[in-house]
Design an enzyme around this catalytic site. Structure first.
Site, PDB file in Angstrom:
ATOM      1  CB  CYS A   1      -0.949   0.027   1.206  1.00 14.80           C
ATOM      2  SG  CYS A   1      -2.079   1.448   1.133  1.00 14.80           S
TER       3      CYS A   1
ATOM      4  CB  CYS B   1      -0.324   1.793   5.361  1.00 13.00           C
ATOM      5  SG  CYS B   1      -2.062   1.396   5.081  1.00 13.00           S
TER       6      CYS B   1
ATOM      7  CB  CYS C   1      -2.326   5.172   1.397  1.00 10.35           C
ATOM      8  SG  CYS C   1      -2.542   4.691   3.117  1.00 10.35           S
TER       9      CYS C   1
HETATM   10  N1  LIG Z   1      -3.957   9.306  -1.112  1.00  8.65           N
HETATM   11  C1  LIG Z   1      -4.317   9.068   0.254  1.00  8.65           C
HETATM   12  C2  LIG Z   1      -5.028   7.719   0.341  1.00  8.65           C
HETATM   13  C3  LIG Z   1      -5.424   7.333   1.741  1.00  8.65           C
HETATM   14  C4  LIG Z   1      -6.339   6.118   1.724  1.00  8.65           C
HETATM   15  O1  LIG Z   1      -7.485   6.231   1.232  1.00  8.65           O
HETATM   16  N2  LIG Z   1      -5.870   4.967   2.202  1.00  8.65           N
HETATM   17  C5  LIG Z   1      -6.662   3.779   2.049  1.00  8.65           C
HETATM   18  C6  LIG Z   1      -5.753   2.536   2.035  1.00  8.65           C
HETATM   19  S1  LIG Z   1      -5.070   2.116   3.572  1.00  8.65           S
HETATM   20  C7  LIG Z   1      -7.721   3.619   3.084  1.00  8.65           C
HETATM   21  O2  LIG Z   1      -8.576   2.773   2.956  1.00  8.65           O
HETATM   22  N3  LIG Z   1      -7.684   4.404   4.133  1.00  8.65           N
HETATM   23  C8  LIG Z   1      -8.673   4.351   5.185  1.00  8.65           C
HETATM   24  C9  LIG Z   1      -8.068   4.849   6.472  1.00  8.65           C
HETATM   25  O3  LIG Z   1      -6.871   5.129   6.483  1.00  8.65           O
HETATM   26  O4  LIG Z   1      -8.764   4.901   7.473  1.00  8.65           O
HETATM   27  C10 LIG Z   1      -3.064   9.050   1.126  1.00  8.65           C
HETATM   28  O5  LIG Z   1      -2.008   8.645   0.634  1.00  8.65           O
HETATM   29  O6  LIG Z   1      -3.152   9.464   2.297  1.00  8.65           O
HETATM   30 ZN   LIG Z   2      -2.717   2.303   3.147  1.00 11.25          ZN
END
Ligand SMILES: N[C@@H](CCC(=O)N[C@@H](CS)C(=O)NCC(=O)O)C(=O)O
Ligand SMILES: [Zn+2]
Ligand SMILES: [Zn+2]
Length: 190
Positions: free
Chosen positions: A48, A53, A50
């Site tokens: 991932c 994480c 993002c």
């Molecule tokens: N582009 C954003 C995406 C964040 C995102 O949507 N993460 C996903 C994958 S882990 C998710 O489901 N997030 C929900 C959360 O973090 O609660 C970033 O990088 O912060």
């Molecule tokens: Zn993530």
């Protein structure tokens, strides 16, 4: 040198063991480690990109899988855990001292409710499911990665057999959309 995607991906992927029954995860503290016991293997393990994480130092991607909530228990030093962002859908329980995320839990109404998000690299055992795909790949740009280098990142994933997506895989996106359709009762009209 090419940037590290993740230590478990950079040099090719080691397949997991279909019969692996689970094991323990530990935070990175030198002593009094937070210990989490998993009663089965993980599912949907994936890279991932993002920003939320947990990833190991100098890696561009996290590797994260899911496990049913009832298969996860915190078996030592639970008092060291705190939720890093209470407003996020995934409540990421991290060690207050070393910062490692031990598990992410969904408490709100959500398609993945009932599943916890975990990083199997925190285990010293082998047999965990290997990463199946790469998600949120374009998100690394938001954290400062040079957009002109994205072809290299995507081809590296492909070279180790992982498909890349900028959100989740089609199977997981379908699962989310199915949940949304059922919730809004539109599925009966289709
Ligand atoms: N582009 C954003 C995406 C964040 C995102 O949507 N993460 C996903 C994958 S882990 C998710 O489901 N997030 C929900 C959360 O973090 O609660 C970033 O990088 O912060
Ligand atoms: Zn993530
Ligand atoms: Zn720790």
């Amino acid at each position: 040198m090419a940037p590290s995607l993740h230590p478990s991906i950079d040099n090719g992927i080691k397949k997991g063991d279909a019969n692996f029954a689970g094991g323990k995860l530990y935070c990175h503290c030198p002593s009094n480690k937070v210990e989490v016991t998993l009663g089965s293997n993980v599912l949907h393990n994936h890279a991932c990109g993002c920003s939320k994480c947990w990833k190991p130092k100098s890696a561009l991607f996290s590797v994260v899988g899911v496990i049913p909530t009832d298969k996860l228990s915190v078996t030592a030093n639970k008092q060291k855990l705190h939720v890093i962002d209470k407003s996020a859908a995934i409540q990421r329980n991290a060690c207050k001292e070393c910062g490692v995320h031990l598990f992410g839990r969904i408490e709100v109404d959500h398609p993945f409710k009932g599943l916890d998000f975990v990083h199997t690299e925190l285990s010293d055992q082998s047999g965990w499911q290997e990463p199946q795909f790469a998600a949120f790949v374009s998100s690394i740009i938001e954290q400062g990665f040079d957009p002109s280098q994205m072809d290299g990142v995507r081809s590296k994933f492909k070279s180790v057999g992982l498909e890349t997506y900028d959100v989740l895989s089609p199977a997981l996106m379908d699962a989310i959309a199915t949940y949304t359709a059922q919730k809004s009762k539109t599925s009966s009209k289709l």
